[in-house]
Design a protein around this motif. Structure first.
Motif, PDB file in Angstrom:
ATOM      1  N   GLN A   1      12.424  62.083  30.355  1.00 38.51           N
ATOM      2  CA  GLN A   1      13.614  61.719  29.943  1.00 38.51           C
ATOM      3  C   GLN A   1      14.154  60.408  29.988  1.00 38.51           C
ATOM      4  O   GLN A   1      14.607  59.588  29.257  1.00 38.51           O
ATOM      5  CB  GLN A   1      14.775  63.099  30.416  1.00 38.51           C
ATOM      6  N   GLN A   2      14.178  60.171  31.342  1.00 37.44           N
ATOM      7  CA  GLN A   2      14.956  58.876  31.510  1.00 37.44           C
ATOM      8  C   GLN A   2      13.672  57.828  30.880  1.00 37.44           C
ATOM      9  O   GLN A   2      13.955  56.496  30.059  1.00 37.44           O
ATOM     10  CB  GLN A   2      15.146  58.248  33.302  1.00 37.44           C
ATOM     11  N   ALA A   3      12.784  58.440  30.916  1.00 40.14           N
ATOM     12  CA  ALA A   3      11.304  57.201  29.916  1.00 40.14           C
ATOM     13  C   ALA A   3      11.880  56.786  28.811  1.00 40.14           C
ATOM     14  O   ALA A   3      11.998  55.942  28.417  1.00 40.14           O
ATOM     15  CB  ALA A   3      10.052  57.532  30.221  1.00 40.14           C
ATOM     16  N   LEU A   4      12.355  58.386  27.933  1.00 34.00           N
ATOM     17  CA  LEU A   4      12.573  57.988  26.982  1.00 34.00           C
ATOM     18  C   LEU A   4      13.814  57.189  26.608  1.00 34.00           C
ATOM     19  O   LEU A   4      13.893  56.220  26.000  1.00 34.00           O
ATOM     20  CB  LEU A   4      12.365  59.218  26.275  1.00 34.00           C
ATOM     21  N   ARG A   5      14.755  57.478  27.344  1.00 31.19           N
ATOM     22  CA  ARG A   5      16.504  56.931  27.314  1.00 31.19           C
ATOM     23  C   ARG A   5      15.472  55.063  27.174  1.00 31.19           C
ATOM     24  O   ARG A   5      16.209  54.931  26.561  1.00 31.19           O
ATOM     25  CB  ARG A   5      16.979  57.278  27.930  1.00 31.19           C
ATOM     26  N   ALA A   6      15.212  54.830  28.106  1.00 26.46           N
ATOM     27  CA  ALA A   6      14.835  53.756  28.443  1.00 26.46           C
ATOM     28  C   ALA A   6      14.360  53.088  27.338  1.00 26.46           C
ATOM     29  O   ALA A   6      13.846  51.598  27.138  1.00 26.46           O
ATOM     30  CB  ALA A   6      13.795  53.519  29.842  1.00 26.46           C
ATOM     31  N   GLU A   7      12.925  53.082  26.949  1.00 26.61           N
ATOM     32  CA  GLU A   7      12.387  52.916  25.887  1.00 26.61           C
ATOM     33  C   GLU A   7      13.528  52.730  24.800  1.00 26.61           C
ATOM     34  O   GLU A   7      13.211  51.812  24.074  1.00 26.61           O
ATOM     35  CB  GLU A   7      10.748  54.490  25.227  1.00 26.61           C
TER      36      GLU A   7
ATOM     37  N   GLU B   1      23.328  50.713  32.659  1.00 29.27           N
ATOM     38  CA  GLU B   1      23.010  52.013  31.461  1.00 29.27           C
ATOM     39  C   GLU B   1      22.640  53.524  32.300  1.00 29.27           C
ATOM     40  O   GLU B   1      22.380  54.361  31.998  1.00 29.27           O
ATOM     41  CB  GLU B   1      21.589  52.375  30.753  1.00 29.27           C
ATOM     42  N   HIS B   2      22.362  52.787  33.945  1.00 30.36           N
ATOM     43  CA  HIS B   2      22.691  53.803  34.847  1.00 30.36           C
ATOM     44  C   HIS B   2      21.702  54.651  34.669  1.00 30.36           C
ATOM     45  O   HIS B   2      20.727  56.202  34.717  1.00 30.36           O
ATOM     46  CB  HIS B   2      23.504  54.887  34.675  1.00 30.36           C
ATOM     47  N   VAL B   3      19.986  53.905  33.980  1.00 34.42           N
ATOM     48  CA  VAL B   3      18.602  54.142  34.333  1.00 34.42           C
ATOM     49  C   VAL B   3      18.130  54.658  35.469  1.00 34.42           C
ATOM     50  O   VAL B   3      18.572  53.251  36.123  1.00 34.42           O
ATOM     51  CB  VAL B   3      17.481  53.843  33.268  1.00 34.42           C
TER      52      VAL B   3
END
Length: 79
Positions: free
Chosen positions: A9-15, A59-61
């Motif tokens: 989830q965090q990887a896709l958000r960062a992407e 963005e608090h990733v």
């Protein structure tokens, strides 16, 4: 440069965030030398490190870490 994550989830958000910021990225499998909870990592150009770090913080990733590829593996960068 490489960002490793603990969750997909965090990887896709960062992407999404990095692409929105027009940073050239590549999604890749997390190298076996890096222990992470997620099989996805993001490669990005080293000259974008400051911008990438600002986005992650603002963005608090949640990330496992930032890494620089060196001969024979990866070194974690502490910022």
């Amino acid at each position: 440069m490489l960002i490793a994550f603990d969750s997909t989830q965090q990887a896709l958000r960062a992407e999404m965030l990095l692409e929105y910021a027009d940073i050239e990225i590549d999604i890749c499998p997390t190298p076996k030398e890096i222990t992470a909870g997620c099989a996805l990592s993001i490669h990005f150009p080293e000259d974008e490190l400051t911008k990438v770090h600002q986005i992650i913080v603002n963005e608090h990733v949640e990330i496992r870490g930032l890494f620089r590829q060196v001969e024979g593996g990866y070194n974690q960068i502490h910022m």
